[in-house]
Each structure stands twice: as structure tokens, then as C-alpha cells.
Design an enzyme around this catalytic site. Structure first.
Site, mmCIF file in Angstrom:
data_model
loop_
_atom_site.group_PDB
_atom_site.id
_atom_site.type_symbol
_atom_site.label_atom_id
_atom_site.label_comp_id
_atom_site.label_asym_id
_atom_site.label_seq_id
_atom_site.Cartn_x
_atom_site.Cartn_y
_atom_site.Cartn_z
ATOM 1 N N ARG A 78 -23.830 -34.872 -10.974
ATOM 2 C CA ARG A 78 -22.556 -34.228 -11.328
ATOM 3 C C ARG A 78 -21.541 -34.601 -10.254
ATOM 4 O O ARG A 78 -21.744 -34.287 -9.078
ATOM 5 C CB ARG A 78 -22.745 -32.712 -11.397
ATOM 6 C CG ARG A 78 -21.504 -31.921 -11.783
ATOM 7 C CD ARG A 78 -21.817 -30.427 -11.787
ATOM 8 N NE ARG A 78 -20.670 -29.637 -12.205
ATOM 9 C CZ ARG A 78 -19.706 -29.220 -11.382
ATOM 10 N NH1 ARG A 78 -19.741 -29.533 -10.099
ATOM 11 N NH2 ARG A 78 -18.708 -28.496 -11.851
ATOM 12 N N LYS B 171 -19.390 -31.796 -1.436
ATOM 13 C CA LYS B 171 -19.784 -30.465 -0.985
ATOM 14 C C LYS B 171 -19.708 -30.313 0.533
ATOM 15 O O LYS B 171 -19.710 -31.288 1.285
ATOM 16 C CB LYS B 171 -21.169 -30.118 -1.529
ATOM 17 C CG LYS B 171 -21.120 -29.924 -3.042
ATOM 18 C CD LYS B 171 -22.269 -29.147 -3.592
ATOM 19 C CE LYS B 171 -22.029 -28.805 -5.059
ATOM 20 N NZ LYS B 171 -23.186 -28.176 -5.694
#
Length: 268
Positions: free
Chosen positions: A247, A212
Site C-alpha cells: 500500500r 511512515k
């Protein structure tokens, strides 16, 4: 659910996801990638057919089903691995579960559609409720919180109670703080530093930090595919706090990191 942290492997059948958009849009490529993630030790596969990266445009229900459902059916023919459908649309979730998915992973915490809660109860599958401020297209414009930890926790607790009231079994509800979804760097770091409070709500927590952009804010030279070290550091912070699953895009590396982490813990 076992005490071992589960690894959810990401399969994006999209042309525009932030780190692997287009790589697995073709059905053969997507199925091959799913097989590889299973072989690498994934406990869950998360199938996404609509990008939710910042600035992304919505996808029609028809297109989302056309991308996701054949892949889910193909995986289910070969494997009993739990499959999650990453969607905010009840009709997509319904079609995915009919094809073999076991989990509905919703970035809007079942709030996008008026019938989302009732459909989740009808399907009887596990549901993952994520916090997101705003919508993917605009969520990073000007996110603001007075107390991000308290507000995210309160929102997720309220959505969990709404799901229970609609008929979703409590033991089938997961929570996700939504790292990177309508949050600045300081918001993401505060949530990661205080994950114990979310875990303390009593629901299993899914943590998605893989590749991210907050990692690039700390290391501007790192492209999306160069953020594995930061992804592992953030994931292990979540493991320390008690999350139930992470995840990830990089399954093999994460499985190895968790194996070493567990070995150190059990050697005490």
C-alpha cells in the site's frame, strides 16, 4: 490472484492524514489523483475518508460516507479497477460496496463494531484485517509487547478464523501487520524482519510502509514527503518475504522498483 505483487494506491479524502491531508479533500482533486494513480499502474485504489494517523480524531459515519462514496462512484463510472474502502465502520463499508467498492480494508480487523463480522459476510467482498494496538488517537502513547511477532501473528490468525466462522470466505481474507499502528521502532523492524512467519499463515498479506514515521526515526531529517527511499526499501523487504500487495502513496516509483526487482529475479 497472480504471483505479481500488487500495488495499492492511496487516495485520502481527509483534511488531516499524516502525509497528504487536505490535498485531495475536494472531489475534483481526489478524482484527478485517482486517475493519475491508475495511469501510473496501480492495481487497487484504497479510498480513506477518516484519518487513522496517531492522534487523529474520529469522523462521523455521515461525514465519512459523504467524502468517500461519491468518489468511489465516480471512479467506478470510469474504471473497473478494484477499489478498497479504508474504514472501521460497517455502515460506511456497506455504502461503499453499494457504490462500487470491492474490498473492505479495516484497521481494526473487523473488531470496532459488534456487527462488523456479519456485515463483512453479508457484503461478500474481500476483507483486509489489520493489527492495531489501541486506537488511532492513543495508539502511540505506550505500545508494549512481550513478543511482537508472535502476538501480531496470533491476533491476525484469530481474527481470520473469526471472520471465517462468521461466513467470510477464506479466500477473500487478507492480513496486514499494521506497521506504525501502536508500535515502536523496534516493533516495526521486528515485524518487517519476520514477515515470512505472517505470510506462512496462508493468507495474502498487505504491507503498508509508505512514508511512515519509523523511517524518520532512522533518518530524522526526512519529512513525510522525503521518505520514498525508505518506503521502497521496506516494501522490497516485504516483497522478498512474500507479501501479496504493498500500500503506497508513490505508485509510479513503486511500480518501477517492482519491475526492476522482477526482472532481476527472472534473470537468474
Amino acid at each position: 490472484m497472480s504471483n505479481r505483487v500488487k500495488v495499492m494506491g492511496v487516495v485520502n479524502v481527509t483534511p488531516d492524514s499524516f502525509s497528504d491531508g487536505g490535498r485531495f479533500l475536494a472531489p475534483d482533486a481526489a478524482l484527478a489523483h485517482a486517475r493519475m494513480l491508475i495511469a501510473q499502474g496501480a492495481d487497487i485504489l484504497d479510498i480513506g475518508a477518516e484519518s487513522t494517523r496517531p492522534g487523529s480524531d474520529p469522523v462521523s459515519t455521515h461525514d465519512e460516507i459523504a467524502r468517500a462514496v461519491p468518489l468511489i462512484a465516480a471512479i467506478r463510472e470510469e474504471s473497473a479497477i478494484p477499489i478498497s474502502i479504508d474504514t472501521m465502520k460497517p455502515d460506511v463499508a456497506r455504502a461503499a460496496v453499494a457504490a462500487g467498492a470491492n474490498i473492505w480494508n479495516d484497521v481494526t480487523a473487523l473488531s470496532h463494531s459488534p456487527d462488523a463480522l456479519s456485515v463483512a459476510a453479508e457484503l461478500g467482498c474481500e476483507v483486509m484485517l489489520m493489527h492495531m494496538q489501541g486506537a488511532p488517537r492513543t495508539m502511540q502513547a505506550q505500545p508494549h509487547y512481550d513478543d511482537v511477532v508472535a502476538q501480531v501473528n496470533a491476533y491476525l490468525a484469530s481474527r481470520a478464523q473469526a471472520a471465517i466462522a462468521a461466513g467470510v470466505a477464506r479466500e477473500k481474507i487478507w492480513l496486514d501487520p499494521g506497521i506504525g499502528f501502536g508500535k515502536r521502532l523496534e516493533h516495526n523492524l521486528a515485524l518487517l524482519a519476520n514477515l515470512e512467519s505472517l505470510v506462512g499463515l496462508g493468507f495474502p498479506v498487505l504491507l503498508g510502509v509508505s512514508r511512515k514515521s519509523f523511517i524518520a526515526m532512522l533518518d530524522p531529517a526526512a519529512s513525510a514527503t522525503q521518505r520514498l527511499p525508505g518506503s521502497l526499501a521496506a516494501a522490497l523487504a516485504g516483497v522478498q518475504a512474500g507479501v501479496a500487495a504493498v500500500r503506497v502513496h508513490d505508485v509510479a516509483q513503486t511500480v518501477q522498483a517492482l519491475r526492476v526487482w522482477d526482472a532481476i529475479k527472472t534473470a537468474r
